[in-house]
Design a protein around this motif. Structure first.
Motif, PDB file in Angstrom:
ATOM      1  N   ARG A  26      48.864 -19.908  77.193  1.00 30.88           N
ATOM      2  CA  ARG A  26      47.765 -19.156  77.796  1.00 30.88           C
ATOM      3  C   ARG A  26      47.970 -17.684  77.454  1.00 30.88           C
ATOM      4  NH1 ARG A  26      46.560 -18.429  84.225  1.00 30.88           N
ATOM      5  NH2 ARG A  26      44.613 -17.303  84.005  1.00 30.88           N
ATOM      6  N   ILE A  27      46.871 -17.002  77.089  1.00 28.39           N
ATOM      7  CA  ILE A  27      46.937 -15.612  76.651  1.00 28.39           C
ATOM      8  C   ILE A  27      45.914 -14.795  77.419  1.00 28.39           C
ATOM      9  CG2 ILE A  27      46.600 -14.061  74.682  1.00 28.39           C
ATOM     10  CD1 ILE A  27      47.255 -16.650  72.938  1.00 28.39           C
ATOM     11  N   ARG A  28      46.380 -13.664  77.985  1.00 29.20           N
ATOM     12  CA  ARG A  28      45.481 -12.750  78.696  1.00 29.20           C
ATOM     13  C   ARG A  28      45.822 -11.317  78.292  1.00 29.20           C
ATOM     14  NH1 ARG A  28      47.375 -14.589  84.246  1.00 29.20           N
ATOM     15  NH2 ARG A  28      49.121 -15.128  82.913  1.00 29.20           N
ATOM     16  N   PHE A  29      44.806 -10.597  77.844  1.00 32.19           N
ATOM     17  CA  PHE A  29      44.961  -9.185  77.493  1.00 32.19           C
ATOM     18  C   PHE A  29      44.133  -8.358  78.465  1.00 32.19           C
ATOM     19  CE2 PHE A  29      45.599  -9.721  72.584  1.00 32.19           C
ATOM     20  CZ  PHE A  29      46.779 -10.391  72.805  1.00 32.19           C
ATOM     21  N   LEU A  30      44.693  -7.245  78.883  1.00 30.95           N
ATOM     22  CA  LEU A  30      43.992  -6.250  79.689  1.00 30.95           C
ATOM     23  C   LEU A  30      44.186  -4.930  78.960  1.00 30.95           C
ATOM     24  CD1 LEU A  30      42.591  -5.154  82.238  1.00 30.95           C
ATOM     25  CD2 LEU A  30      44.840  -5.109  83.337  1.00 30.95           C
ATOM     26  N   VAL A  31      43.132  -4.468  78.270  1.00 33.37           N
ATOM     27  CA  VAL A  31      43.260  -3.286  77.423  1.00 33.37           C
ATOM     28  C   VAL A  31      42.093  -2.334  77.646  1.00 33.37           C
ATOM     29  CG1 VAL A  31      44.669  -4.391  75.639  1.00 33.37           C
ATOM     30  CG2 VAL A  31      42.189  -4.547  75.499  1.00 33.37           C
ATOM     31  N   ALA A  32      42.385  -1.049  77.561  1.00 30.07           N
ATOM     32  CA  ALA A  32      41.374  -0.023  77.818  1.00 30.07           C
ATOM     33  C   ALA A  32      40.214  -0.094  76.829  1.00 30.07           C
ATOM     34  CB  ALA A  32      42.020   1.354  77.769  1.00 30.07           C
ATOM     35  N   PHE A  33      40.528  -0.415  75.590  1.00 33.06           N
ATOM     36  CA  PHE A  33      39.477  -0.475  74.575  1.00 33.06           C
ATOM     37  C   PHE A  33      39.926  -1.383  73.442  1.00 33.06           C
ATOM     38  CE2 PHE A  33      42.113   3.250  73.828  1.00 33.06           C
ATOM     39  CZ  PHE A  33      42.501   3.087  72.512  1.00 33.06           C
ATOM     40  N   ILE A  34      38.949  -1.792  72.625  1.00 30.13           N
ATOM     41  CA  ILE A  34      39.224  -2.626  71.454  1.00 30.13           C
ATOM     42  C   ILE A  34      38.554  -1.970  70.264  1.00 30.13           C
ATOM     43  CG2 ILE A  34      38.905  -4.878  70.372  1.00 30.13           C
ATOM     44  CD1 ILE A  34      38.823  -6.090  73.178  1.00 30.13           C
ATOM     45  N   THR A  35      39.324  -1.789  69.207  1.00 28.30           N
ATOM     46  CA  THR A  35      38.793  -1.223  67.968  1.00 28.30           C
ATOM     47  C   THR A  35      38.679  -2.316  66.911  1.00 28.30           C
ATOM     48  OG1 THR A  35      40.984  -0.688  67.136  1.00 28.30           O
ATOM     49  CG2 THR A  35      39.853   1.030  68.438  1.00 28.30           C
ATOM     50  N   GLU A  36      37.898  -2.025  65.887  1.00 33.40           N
ATOM     51  CA  GLU A  36      37.744  -2.991  64.808  1.00 33.40           C
ATOM     52  C   GLU A  36      39.077  -3.275  64.134  1.00 33.40           C
ATOM     53  OE1 GLU A  36      35.506  -3.523  60.512  1.00 33.40           O
ATOM     54  OE2 GLU A  36      34.813  -1.939  61.867  1.00 33.40           O
ATOM     55  N   GLU A  84      37.252 -16.010  76.191  1.00 38.36           N
ATOM     56  CA  GLU A  84      36.618 -15.407  77.355  1.00 38.36           C
ATOM     57  C   GLU A  84      36.797 -13.898  77.230  1.00 38.36           C
ATOM     58  OE1 GLU A  84      36.818 -15.322  82.229  1.00 38.36           O
ATOM     59  OE2 GLU A  84      37.953 -16.844  81.143  1.00 38.36           O
ATOM     60  N   LEU A  85      35.708 -13.211  76.964  1.00 32.53           N
ATOM     61  CA  LEU A  85      35.733 -11.777  76.735  1.00 32.53           C
ATOM     62  C   LEU A  85      34.925 -11.095  77.834  1.00 32.53           C
ATOM     63  CD1 LEU A  85      36.555  -9.444  74.852  1.00 32.53           C
ATOM     64  CD2 LEU A  85      34.498  -9.926  73.516  1.00 32.53           C
ATOM     65  N   ARG A  86      35.571 -10.194  78.557  1.00 29.99           N
ATOM     66  CA  ARG A  86      34.911  -9.495  79.657  1.00 29.99           C
ATOM     67  C   ARG A  86      35.047  -7.996  79.466  1.00 29.99           C
ATOM     68  NH1 ARG A  86      35.589 -12.752  85.185  1.00 29.99           N
ATOM     69  NH2 ARG A  86      35.286 -14.822  84.347  1.00 29.99           N
ATOM     70  N   SER A  87      34.076  -7.271  80.032  1.00 28.52           N
ATOM     71  CA  SER A  87      34.085  -5.822  79.940  1.00 28.52           C
ATOM     72  C   SER A  87      33.987  -5.223  81.336  1.00 28.52           C
ATOM     73  CB  SER A  87      32.902  -5.357  79.087  1.00 28.52           C
ATOM     74  OG  SER A  87      32.895  -3.954  79.001  1.00 28.52           O
ATOM     75  N   TYR A  88      34.863  -4.289  81.611  1.00 27.25           N
ATOM     76  CA  TYR A  88      34.888  -3.569  82.880  1.00 27.25           C
ATOM     77  C   TYR A  88      34.118  -2.268  82.673  1.00 27.25           C
ATOM     78  CZ  TYR A  88      36.764  -1.088  86.940  1.00 27.25           C
ATOM     79  OH  TYR A  88      36.899  -0.383  88.104  1.00 27.25           O
ATOM     80  N   ALA A  89      32.984  -2.152  83.324  1.00 29.27           N
ATOM     81  CA  ALA A  89      32.106  -0.996  83.132  1.00 29.27           C
ATOM     82  C   ALA A  89      32.189  -0.069  84.339  1.00 29.27           C
ATOM     83  CB  ALA A  89      30.679  -1.454  82.895  1.00 29.27           C
ATOM     84  N   GLU A  90      33.216   0.720  84.380  1.00 30.16           N
ATOM     85  CA  GLU A  90      33.403   1.706  85.461  1.00 30.16           C
ATOM     86  C   GLU A  90      33.262   3.090  84.859  1.00 30.16           C
ATOM     87  OE1 GLU A  90      33.609   3.733  88.523  1.00 30.16           O
ATOM     88  OE2 GLU A  90      34.027   1.657  88.988  1.00 30.16           O
ATOM     89  N   THR A  91      32.312   3.857  85.374  1.00 27.28           N
ATOM     90  CA  THR A  91      32.088   5.184  84.812  1.00 27.28           C
ATOM     91  C   THR A  91      32.687   6.289  85.673  1.00 27.28           C
ATOM     92  OG1 THR A  91      29.935   5.296  85.897  1.00 27.28           O
ATOM     93  CG2 THR A  91      29.993   4.500  83.617  1.00 27.28           C
ATOM     94  N   GLY A  92      33.041   5.984  86.914  1.00 27.89           N
ATOM     95  CA  GLY A  92      33.482   7.022  87.817  1.00 27.89           C
ATOM     96  C   GLY A  92      34.972   7.271  87.881  1.00 27.89           C
ATOM     97  N   ARG A  93      35.758   6.456  87.209  1.00 28.18           N
ATOM     98  CA  ARG A  93      37.205   6.670  87.240  1.00 28.18           C
ATOM     99  C   ARG A  93      37.850   6.186  85.946  1.00 28.18           C
ATOM    100  NH1 ARG A  93      38.573   1.820  91.497  1.00 28.18           N
ATOM    101  NH2 ARG A  93      36.405   1.843  92.029  1.00 28.18           N
ATOM    102  N   SER A  94      39.040   6.651  85.730  1.00 24.80           N
ATOM    103  CA  SER A  94      39.764   6.329  84.519  1.00 24.80           C
ATOM    104  C   SER A  94      40.118   4.837  84.476  1.00 24.80           C
ATOM    105  CB  SER A  94      41.045   7.165  84.467  1.00 24.80           C
ATOM    106  OG  SER A  94      41.812   6.793  83.355  1.00 24.80           O
ATOM    107  N   PHE A  95      40.080   4.266  83.303  1.00 24.55           N
ATOM    108  CA  PHE A  95      40.465   2.871  83.075  1.00 24.55           C
ATOM    109  C   PHE A  95      41.215   2.840  81.755  1.00 24.55           C
ATOM    110  CE2 PHE A  95      39.629  -1.407  81.372  1.00 24.55           C
ATOM    111  CZ  PHE A  95      40.040  -2.177  82.441  1.00 24.55           C
ATOM    112  N   HIS A  96      42.539   2.806  81.807  1.00 25.70           N
ATOM    113  CA  HIS A  96      43.314   2.882  80.572  1.00 25.70           C
ATOM    114  C   HIS A  96      44.530   1.954  80.587  1.00 25.70           C
ATOM    115  CE1 HIS A  96      45.001   4.905  76.995  1.00 25.70           C
ATOM    116  NE2 HIS A  96      43.731   5.073  76.751  1.00 25.70           N
ATOM    117  N   PRO A  97      44.341   0.672  80.946  1.00 23.86           N
ATOM    118  CA  PRO A  97      45.490  -0.241  80.969  1.00 23.86           C
ATOM    119  C   PRO A  97      45.854  -0.750  79.581  1.00 23.86           C
ATOM    120  CG  PRO A  97      43.513  -1.423  81.542  1.00 23.86           C
ATOM    121  CD  PRO A  97      43.111   0.025  81.379  1.00 23.86           C
ATOM    122  N   LYS A  98      47.092  -1.186  79.475  1.00 21.27           N
ATOM    123  CA  LYS A  98      47.589  -1.859  78.278  1.00 21.27           C
ATOM    124  C   LYS A  98      48.559  -2.928  78.769  1.00 21.27           C
ATOM    125  CE  LYS A  98      47.729   2.645  76.269  1.00 21.27           C
ATOM    126  NZ  LYS A  98      47.586   3.205  77.582  1.00 21.27           N
ATOM    127  N   ALA A  99      48.062  -4.138  78.916  1.00 24.09           N
ATOM    128  CA  ALA A  99      48.916  -5.216  79.412  1.00 24.09           C
ATOM    129  C   ALA A  99      48.604  -6.498  78.639  1.00 24.09           C
ATOM    130  CB  ALA A  99      48.703  -5.427  80.904  1.00 24.09           C
TER     131      ALA A  99
END
Length: 109
Positions: A26-36, A84-99
């Protein structure tokens, strides 16, 4: 002495991710952003994992608009329909995880 740390340019995170993806059940990524460029590196190993039945879940964000839409499309296309690809759309606070979470097979001894 540190044995489990990534120690710079000669010791890239990619090789550890690739090795863990290759054996994970099982694989789960929690990342601030994804680049090409990141998507292109990881798509094939993630597809192989998905094909062997490992669930793959990625949660990324929209913070500072750093996630590249094409990268998401590329992952969906290359990893396949079980991603399963999800996007966290929070504009009012920082979101910069790398897990990166990997469930590995139990090797009881």
């Amino acid at each position: 002495r540190i044995n489990n740390a990534i120690r710079g340019p000669g010791d890239s995170l990619y090789k550890y991710l690739r090795a863990s993806i290759a054996t994970a059940i099982r694989i789960r990524f929690l990342v601030a952003f994804i680049t090409e460029s990141g998507a292109r590196l990881l798509a094939k190993p993630l597809r192989v994992a998905a094909e062997r039945g490992a669930p793959v879940t990625i949660l990324t964000g929209t913070y500072l608009c750093n996630t590249e839409p094409y990268a998401l499309e590329y992952l969906i296309e290359k990893v396949g329909p079980t991603l399963e690809l999800r996007s966290y759309a929070e504009t009012g606070r920082s979101f910069h995880p790398k897990a990166y979470f990997f469930d590995l097979p139990y090797e009881g001894k």
